[in-house]
Design an enzyme around this catalytic site. Structure first.
Site, PDB file in Angstrom:
ATOM      1  N   CYS A 338       0.895  -1.122   0.031  1.00  0.00           N
ATOM      2  CA  CYS A 338       0.147  -0.032  -0.073  1.00  0.00           C
ATOM      3  C   CYS A 338       0.823   1.220  -0.008  1.00  0.00           C
ATOM      4  O   CYS A 338       0.483   2.164  -0.521  1.00  0.00           O
ATOM      5  CB  CYS A 338      -1.046   0.076   1.216  1.00  0.00           C
ATOM      6  SG  CYS A 338      -0.613  -0.660   2.589  1.00  0.00           S
ATOM      7  N   ARG A 367       7.883 -11.054   5.352  1.00  0.00           N
ATOM      8  CA  ARG A 367       7.863 -10.487   6.590  1.00  0.00           C
ATOM      9  C   ARG A 367       8.765 -11.736   7.388  1.00  0.00           C
ATOM     10  O   ARG A 367       8.532 -12.767   6.891  1.00  0.00           O
ATOM     11  CB  ARG A 367       6.658 -10.532   7.198  1.00  0.00           C
ATOM     12  CG  ARG A 367       6.047  -9.315   6.847  1.00  0.00           C
ATOM     13  CD  ARG A 367       4.378  -9.612   7.008  1.00  0.00           C
ATOM     14  NE  ARG A 367       3.415  -8.433   6.240  1.00  0.00           N
ATOM     15  CZ  ARG A 367       2.209  -8.665   6.203  1.00  0.00           C
ATOM     16  NH1 ARG A 367       1.762  -9.612   7.061  1.00  0.00           N
ATOM     17  NH2 ARG A 367       1.480  -7.879   5.466  1.00  0.00           N
ATOM     18  N   GLN A 385       0.571 -11.236  -2.564  1.00  0.00           N
ATOM     19  CA  GLN A 385      -0.709 -10.416  -2.314  1.00  0.00           C
ATOM     20  C   GLN A 385      -1.410 -10.208  -3.570  1.00  0.00           C
ATOM     21  O   GLN A 385      -0.595  -9.687  -4.356  1.00  0.00           O
ATOM     22  CB  GLN A 385      -0.847  -9.604  -1.368  1.00  0.00           C
ATOM     23  CG  GLN A 385      -0.232  -9.829   0.279  1.00  0.00           C
ATOM     24  CD  GLN A 385      -0.407  -8.811   1.073  1.00  0.00           C
ATOM     25  OE1 GLN A 385       0.101  -7.659   0.752  1.00  0.00           O
ATOM     26  NE2 GLN A 385      -1.089  -8.802   2.260  1.00  0.00           N
ATOM     27  N   ASP A 387      -3.061  -7.787  -4.299  1.00  0.00           N
ATOM     28  CA  ASP A 387      -3.401  -6.498  -3.584  1.00  0.00           C
ATOM     29  C   ASP A 387      -3.964  -5.479  -4.747  1.00  0.00           C
ATOM     30  O   ASP A 387      -3.914  -5.383  -5.758  1.00  0.00           O
ATOM     31  CB  ASP A 387      -2.089  -6.019  -3.248  1.00  0.00           C
ATOM     32  CG  ASP A 387      -2.297  -5.414  -1.792  1.00  0.00           C
ATOM     33  OD1 ASP A 387      -3.540  -5.631  -1.152  1.00  0.00           O
ATOM     34  OD2 ASP A 387      -1.164  -5.418  -1.132  1.00  0.00           O
ATOM     35  N   HIS A 389      -5.542  -1.169  -4.354  1.00  0.00           N
ATOM     36  CA  HIS A 389      -6.130   0.004  -3.458  1.00  0.00           C
ATOM     37  C   HIS A 389      -6.985   0.804  -4.211  1.00  0.00           C
ATOM     38  O   HIS A 389      -6.612   1.074  -5.274  1.00  0.00           O
ATOM     39  CB  HIS A 389      -4.727   0.451  -2.908  1.00  0.00           C
ATOM     40  CG  HIS A 389      -4.004  -0.295  -2.113  1.00  0.00           C
ATOM     41  ND1 HIS A 389      -3.038  -1.104  -2.662  1.00  0.00           N
ATOM     42  CD2 HIS A 389      -4.232  -0.501  -0.763  1.00  0.00           C
ATOM     43  CE1 HIS A 389      -2.591  -1.825  -1.402  1.00  0.00           C
ATOM     44  NE2 HIS A 389      -3.275  -1.655  -0.500  1.00  0.00           N
ATOM     45  N   LYS A 473     -12.083  -3.824   9.203  1.00  0.00           N
ATOM     46  CA  LYS A 473     -11.832  -4.705   7.844  1.00  0.00           C
ATOM     47  C   LYS A 473     -13.136  -5.867   7.910  1.00  0.00           C
ATOM     48  O   LYS A 473     -13.767  -6.016   8.887  1.00  0.00           O
ATOM     49  CB  LYS A 473     -10.499  -5.577   7.408  1.00  0.00           C
ATOM     50  CG  LYS A 473     -10.080  -6.203   8.827  1.00  0.00           C
ATOM     51  CD  LYS A 473      -9.103  -7.068   8.640  1.00  0.00           C
ATOM     52  CE  LYS A 473      -8.588  -8.006   9.695  1.00  0.00           C
ATOM     53  NZ  LYS A 473      -7.590  -8.566   9.539  1.00  0.00           N
ATOM     54  N   HIS A 519      -8.320  -1.041   0.969  1.00  0.00           N
ATOM     55  CA  HIS A 519      -7.561  -2.119   0.560  1.00  0.00           C
ATOM     56  C   HIS A 519      -8.442  -3.212   0.375  1.00  0.00           C
ATOM     57  O   HIS A 519      -9.248  -3.690   1.203  1.00  0.00           O
ATOM     58  CB  HIS A 519      -6.507  -2.598   1.774  1.00  0.00           C
ATOM     59  CG  HIS A 519      -5.972  -1.199   2.287  1.00  0.00           C
ATOM     60  ND1 HIS A 519      -4.661  -0.959   2.535  1.00  0.00           N
ATOM     61  CD2 HIS A 519      -6.238  -0.222   2.978  1.00  0.00           C
ATOM     62  CE1 HIS A 519      -4.147   0.065   3.028  1.00  0.00           C
ATOM     63  NE2 HIS A 519      -5.303   0.722   3.286  1.00  0.00           N
TER      64      HIS A 519
END
Length: 651
Positions: A338, A367, A385, A387, A389, A473, A519
């Site tokens: 993000c 991570r 991901q 992902d 946005h 979320k 997100h």
């Protein structure tokens, strides 16, 4: 007298100090027998705890998640009591209930280990304590008393926990000779537990810190009926057969290499094909919903993540900063996509007429998970991901949110995920320090999610404390073929990152305004999603996803050329086919390729070669008969189209 309000809104009066168990007894003998805990004004209590004021009450049974939690939490204490008797001097860490059962982290002492061979002895001792019908007694205790009590027992792990608690909030639970620091709730006595099983032992660092002592984590499960335990153990065996690590190896989908590094999956050709088809499927949906695909680097300047708040959140648990030859310059492997997308948004000025702007990326993030937490594809150190946005105006939030829900439903229907529940994850009202942003922004974001779900008619449950650090979320919890819950699909409403990155758009009033950021990741991570898909299907993927859709089996070497011609023709028609030309009997080839979970087996011999046909056998043994190659291809392509369209039909 006090007034007790029940879930059906009926009200009864009882004497002050009545317990949940007594209320259950006043309703029916059966309810009293089934009761495990009681919800009082939304908080789960022991059945034997007195209720002093007017309250909303719900009697909790095995059918309630909170009832199971109390049952398994008490079972963790039961196992700890058994360990205390069997291993004098053992020290205890934490012992929570989990989704299926419980565990306890213990330090059995130097040179002492607890192995699988010891499990029957532990179970026998647990059954003895159950037969003793020991009362489980709650007691409030001062911090000074608690420190003194556990210090005298040399329980240094408990003392560490006590020192972090506020005085006036500490309680203990005692059963027999075992006393534990615990908030509860618990069962009234040990006899409620009927069937026990110690499942496994693993190493676990104290408080997840590799620099702290390694404890033994013992997992167990209990049930109110032996039949339920027997059924669970059968399910457990089936789960072992479906383990994505085992099937992934058999089907040659992915691998790991210690030389590359723990927790860093290597996708093999067939696994890559599977993953890319999932990505292509979502990319097509995203094109239909007007998303723009972007690509961002795998690293970013440390300051980028300081600005976003990710460094404060993940910095200690992530890979260390990368030093460059430039004095004082540091980069990080990106923990999230993000911040990069925020910077893309800032590249050009925006008007309200440009919004919503939808940026999508299959972005790999990193991570540093503890080595003991790594598990196949479900817990890795590098994952991708799906992902996206969405940057939008405040009045567009609800509509955009609902469109994302539509995308998730398309995916669930196409992959036949019928059993799922939606969970709204909000802030922990008692611990707001772990979140960024103003109360006003949080309230707006939480309200937007709740209203969108109501408008969609989506049945949801609310979980406090499960929000992301930057916003609330909506998570979709999917049940697989074995009834296990997986978190898939997440949508988050974020008013905070636009503030932190000073994102703007020009409104109809010609003034500058902050956009809202949504997100979303329908799959979650590609690694975890593929792991779920493998275990849900036992490796028998839907035809449109299968790495190999058909395998051609010549009955002898004489027909190898014909077999390769068929495979080549099918590939031209966009059907993934391969040939098994081993010098083996056709029966052996059929058995071996059944184990590879290939949807169609095409057997060819003299008759088939003469007529340019194939003998079709479906995965599982169903014989479809002999058909022309073109007919087979048309049927497979139609099957693929039907599956792909099923999600759209349910949109």
């Amino acid at each position: 007298m006090i007034k007790i309000t029940f879930p059906d809104a009926s009200v009864r009066e009882y004497e002050k100090g009545i317990t949940g168990l007594e209320i259950a007894q006043s309703i029916s003998r059966r309810l009293a027998q089934d009761a495990l805990a009681v919800s009082v004004n939304g908080e789960t209590w022991d059945l034997t705890r007195p209720i002093e004021n007017d309250s909303e009450v719900n009697i909790l049974t095995w059918d309630d998640a909170e009832g199971k939690h109390a049952y398994w939490h008490s079972s963790a204490h039961l196992m700890a009591e058994a360990l205390q008797e069997l291993y004098p001097g053992i020290k205890f860490g934490i012992g929570p209930a989990i989704e299926n059962g419980f565990y306890y982290d213990v330090d059995p002492g130097e040179g002492v280990s607890i192995k699988e061979a010891d499990f029957p002895v532990i179970e026998k001792k647990m059954m003895e304590l159950i037969a003793a019908k020991e009362d489980i007694v709650r007691k409030s205790i001062s911090k000074t008393e608690a420190v003194k009590m556990f210090s005298e027992r040399d329980e240094n792990y408990k003392v560490e926990l006590i020192n972090e608690l506020e005085d006036g909030t500490i309680t203990t639970y005692t059963q027999g000779s075992f006393t534990d620091l615990c908030r509860g709730p618990h069962l009234p006595n040990t006899s409620y537990i009927k069937a026990v099983k110690v499942l496994s032992a693993a190493g676990a660092y104290w408080r997840g810190d590799e620099k702290r002592p390694q404890l033994t984590r013992l997992y167990g499960i209990t049930f109110p009926k032996k039949k339920l335990l027997d059924e669970y153990l059968v399910l457990l065996e089936e789960a072992k057969k479906r383990d994505h690590r085992k099937i992934g190896k058999e089907l040659q989908l992915f691998t790991f290499s210690q030389t590359v590094g723990s927790g860093l999956p290597l996708w093999l050709p067939k696994g890559t094909q599977l993953r890319l088809r999932l990505e292509d499927f979502l990319k097509k949906i995203q094109r239909d919903f007007d998303y723009d695909q972007v690509i961002t680097p795998h690293i970013g300047h440390k300051q980028l993540y300081v600005t976003s708040g990710h460094y404060a959140k993940y910095g200690q648990d992530s890979f260390k900063p990368i030093q460059t030859p430039e004095e004082g310059e540091e980069f990080l492997l990106k923990p999230m996509n993000c911040p990069h997308h925020c910077e893309i948004y800032k590249t050009f000025p925006h008007s309200y007429k440009d919004l919503p702007l939808r940026l999508a990326e299959f972005g790999t993030v990193y991570r540093y998970e503890q080595s003991g937490e790594l598990h196949g594809l479900t817990r890795v150190r590098g994952f991708t991901q799906d992902d996206a946005h969405i940057f939008c105006t405040p009045d567009q939030v609800k509509d955009e949110f609902l469109k994302v829900v539509d995308i998730i439903f398309i995916i669930f229907n196409a992959l036949n995920f019928k059993d799922f529940e939606a969970q709204i994850s909000l802030r922990d009202p008692n611990n707001r320090d772990k979140y960024i942003g103003t109360d006003e922004n949080w309230e707006k974001a939480e309200r937007a999610i709740i209203e969108a779900c109501e408008e969609k008619g989506l049945k949801t449950k609310i979980e406090l404390g499960e929000a992301a650090f930057y916003g609330p979320k909506l998570d979709f919890m999917v049940k697989d073929a074995l009834g296990r819950r997986w978190q898939l699909g997440t949508i988050q409403v974020d008013y905070n990152l636009p503030d932190r990155f000073e994102l703007e758009y020009t409104g109809a009033d010609n003034q500058k305004h902050r956009p809202v950021m949504i997100h979303r990741a329908p799959f979650g991570s590609m690694e975890r999603f593929v792991a779920l898909l493998i275990e849900h299907t036992a490796g028998k993927f839907p035809i449109w996803l299968a790495p190999t859709q058909a395998v051609v089996l010549p009955v002898s070497e004489k027909f190898n050329d014909y077999a390769y011609k068929i495979a080549k023709d099918l590939k031209k028609l966009d059907i993934r086919a391969e040939v098994d030309d081993r010098n083996e009997k056709v029966g052996r080839k059929i058995r071996d390729n059944e184990l590879k979970r290939i949807p169609y087996l095409l057997i060819v011999g003299e008759k088939e070669a003469e007529n340019e046909e194939v003998s079709v056998r479906k995965q599982g043994g169903e014989v479809k008969g002999t058909v022309k190659i073109s007919t087979f291809a048309e049927e497979v392509l139609a099957e693929v189209r039907d599956m792909m369209n099923s999600g759209r039909a349910a949109e």
